[in-house]
Design a protein around this motif. Structure first.
Motif, PDB file in Angstrom:
ATOM      1  N   UNK A  92     -52.969 -13.259  41.886  1.00 59.18           N
ATOM      2  CA  UNK A  92     -52.484 -13.402  40.502  1.00 59.18           C
ATOM      3  C   UNK A  92     -52.592 -14.836  39.989  1.00 59.18           C
ATOM      4  N   UNK A  93     -52.115 -15.807  40.754  1.00 59.96           N
ATOM      5  CA  UNK A  93     -52.170 -17.178  40.255  1.00 59.96           C
ATOM      6  C   UNK A  93     -53.600 -17.687  40.120  1.00 59.96           C
ATOM      7  N   UNK A  94     -54.473 -17.221  40.983  1.00 61.29           N
ATOM      8  CA  UNK A  94     -55.882 -17.617  40.871  1.00 61.29           C
ATOM      9  C   UNK A  94     -56.481 -17.072  39.574  1.00 61.29           C
ATOM     10  N   UNK A  95     -56.159 -15.833  39.247  1.00 62.16           N
ATOM     11  CA  UNK A  95     -56.637 -15.232  37.998  1.00 62.16           C
ATOM     12  C   UNK A  95     -56.048 -15.961  36.800  1.00 62.16           C
ATOM     13  N   UNK A  96     -54.746 -16.193  36.820  1.00 63.37           N
ATOM     14  CA  UNK A  96     -54.089 -16.861  35.695  1.00 63.37           C
ATOM     15  C   UNK A  96     -54.628 -18.275  35.496  1.00 63.37           C
ATOM     16  N   UNK A  97     -54.750 -19.012  36.594  1.00 62.41           N
ATOM     17  CA  UNK A  97     -55.235 -20.384  36.486  1.00 62.41           C
ATOM     18  C   UNK A  97     -56.690 -20.436  36.016  1.00 62.41           C
ATOM     19  N   UNK A  98     -57.463 -19.433  36.380  1.00 67.56           N
ATOM     20  CA  UNK A  98     -58.863 -19.389  35.930  1.00 67.56           C
ATOM     21  C   UNK A  98     -58.935 -19.206  34.413  1.00 67.56           C
ATOM     22  N   UNK A  99     -58.104 -18.329  33.881  1.00 69.70           N
ATOM     23  CA  UNK A  99     -58.034 -18.178  32.426  1.00 69.70           C
ATOM     24  C   UNK A  99     -57.557 -19.468  31.770  1.00 69.70           C
ATOM     25  N   UNK A 100     -56.547 -20.087  32.374  1.00 69.01           N
ATOM     26  CA  UNK A 100     -56.033 -21.346  31.829  1.00 69.01           C
ATOM     27  C   UNK A 100     -57.110 -22.426  31.843  1.00 69.01           C
ATOM     28  N   UNK A 101     -57.924 -22.426  32.875  1.00 66.82           N
ATOM     29  CA  UNK A 101     -59.019 -23.386  32.985  1.00 66.82           C
ATOM     30  C   UNK A 101     -60.012 -23.189  31.849  1.00 66.82           C
ATOM     31  N   UNK A 102     -60.343 -21.933  31.576  1.00 64.87           N
ATOM     32  CA  UNK A 102     -61.263 -21.631  30.474  1.00 64.87           C
ATOM     33  C   UNK A 102     -60.657 -22.054  29.140  1.00 64.87           C
ATOM     34  N   UNK A 103     -59.370 -21.730  28.940  1.00 67.31           N
ATOM     35  CA  UNK A 103     -58.704 -22.100  27.692  1.00 67.31           C
ATOM     36  C   UNK A 103     -58.657 -23.608  27.524  1.00 67.31           C
ATOM     37  N   UNK A 104     -58.410 -24.312  28.614  1.00 69.37           N
ATOM     38  CA  UNK A 104     -58.350 -25.772  28.556  1.00 69.37           C
ATOM     39  C   UNK A 104     -59.678 -26.368  28.112  1.00 69.37           C
TER      40      UNK A 104
ATOM     41  N   UNK B 189     -49.733 -19.936  27.347  1.00 67.81           N
ATOM     42  CA  UNK B 189     -50.588 -18.800  27.700  1.00 67.81           C
ATOM     43  C   UNK B 189     -49.791 -17.844  28.575  1.00 67.81           C
ATOM     44  N   UNK B 190     -49.742 -16.575  28.146  1.00 68.12           N
ATOM     45  CA  UNK B 190     -49.046 -15.538  28.915  1.00 68.12           C
ATOM     46  C   UNK B 190     -50.021 -14.414  29.228  1.00 68.12           C
ATOM     47  N   UNK B 191     -49.601 -13.528  30.144  1.00 67.65           N
ATOM     48  CA  UNK B 191     -50.489 -12.457  30.583  1.00 67.65           C
ATOM     49  C   UNK B 191     -49.765 -11.116  30.613  1.00 67.65           C
TER      50      UNK B 191
END
Length: 243
Positions: free
Chosen positions: A111-123, A34-36
Motif C-alpha cells: 500500500x505505501x509503495x503504491x501511495x508514494x508512487x502516486x505522490x511521486x507522480x503528483x510531485x 492526496x488521499x486514496x
C-alpha cells in the motif's frame, strides 16, 4: 519580501497521524493533500480527509485505486476479520523478534509503495520537491513499509526514476512522525492546533465516523491520548479494553 515556500505533497488519510503531518507540513511548505479510495472497509476516513483539507485550506485530491481486486488484507477483504482486543505488547515483541505471523492481517500488501508512487507522480506534475507521509516505526504496527530502511530505499529509487531526480533535484520523502510515540504525535499536533475530534483512525468505523473501540488502531490511538495526558475526543461505539 520573503521567498515563496517550497511545495509538498502530503498523504492524508483522515487519521490522527496524517492530519498531524499536514499541520506540521503547513508550517513549512505550500501543501497539496492526496488521499486514496483504495477499497477500504469504510468511507468515513475519506469524508474526514475532505473536511480536514477544506479546513486547512489546501488543494485536495482523492485517487481511486481498487485494491479489493487483489484482497490479501482485512482492510480490503471482508472475508478476513479485523483483529479485536489483541495482545498488542506480545504482537509488538513478536515483530521485534521477527517471529512468524508477526505482521498483522491489517497490513495491505504494497500500500505505501503504491501511495508514494502516486505522490511521486503528483510531485513531478506540480513541481513539488517534498512528500510528507505519516508512517511510524515506534508504536506497534508491524508493517514492513513503515520502517526507516524502506523509506531510504524508496527515496533512492525515486531519485533514479524521476525527471527531477535525474536533473539533480530529487524529491525527498519526509517522515516527521517516524520516531515519535503516539503520545508525542498527539502533543505535536496540538502545538499546531489539530482538532483530533475530526480525525478517524478506526479500521471499521461506521458511516457516522464512530470508532469501534476494539480494533488495534482504536486501542493504540486511545492509549496515546492517555499517555499524553489529554482527553480522548473520539466517539467510540464500545468502551476501550486496554488489557
Amino acid at each position: 519580501m520573503s521567498s515563496p515556500k517550497s511545495r509538498a505533497i502530503v498523504l492524508l488519510s483522515g487519521g490522527l497521524d496524517s492530519t498531524t503531518c499536514l499541520a506540521w507540513a503547513q508550517a513549512r511548505y505550500e501543501c497539496f493533500a492526496l488521499s486514496f479510495s483504495y477499497g477500504q472497509r469504510h468511507s468515513s476516513e475519506l469524508d474526514a480527509a475532505r473536511t480536514l483539507a477544506k479546513r486547512a485550506g489546501v488543494e485536495h485530491r482523492i485517487i481511486d485505486i481498487d485494491l479489493r481486486q487483489l484482497g490479501g488484507s482485512a482492510l480490503t477483504d471482508d472475508s478476513i476479520e479485523i483483529p479485536e482486543d489483541s495482545d498488542l505488547e506480545t504482537q509488538s515483541e513478536n515483530y521485534r523478534q521477527n517471529q512468524p505471523g508477526a505482521i498483522p492481517v491489517t497490513y495491505v500488501p504494497a500500500r505505501n509503495t503504491i501511495f508514494l508512487s502516486y505522490a511521486l507522480a503528483a510531485a513531478e506534475v506540480i513541481d513539488a520537491h517534498k512528500i510528507v507521509i505519516g508512517i511510524n516505526a515506534v508504536d506497534y504496527s508491524g508493517y514492513p513499509d513503515c520502517r526507516p530502511e524502506y523509506i531510504e530505499a524508496f527515496a533512492k529509487m525515486a531519485a533514479l526514476a524521476t525527471k527531477s531526480g535525474v536533473e539533480g533535484n530529487p524529491i525527498t520523502i519526509e517522515t516527521p512522525l517516524l520516531h515519535l510515540s503516539k503520545a508525542d504525535i498527539i502533543r505535536l499536533g496540538l502545538t499546531h492546533g489539530v482538532d483530533y475530534s475530526q480525525t478517524i483512525s478506526c479500521y471499521q468505523a461506521d458511516q457516522q465516523g464512530h470508532a469501534c473501540g476494539r480494533c488495534d488502531s482504536c486501542r493504540l490511538r486511545h492509549q496515546g491520548f492517555v499517555d499524553a495526558g489529554v482527553t480522548d475526543p473520539t466517539v467510540y461505539q464500545a468502551a476501550i479494553n486496554q488489557d
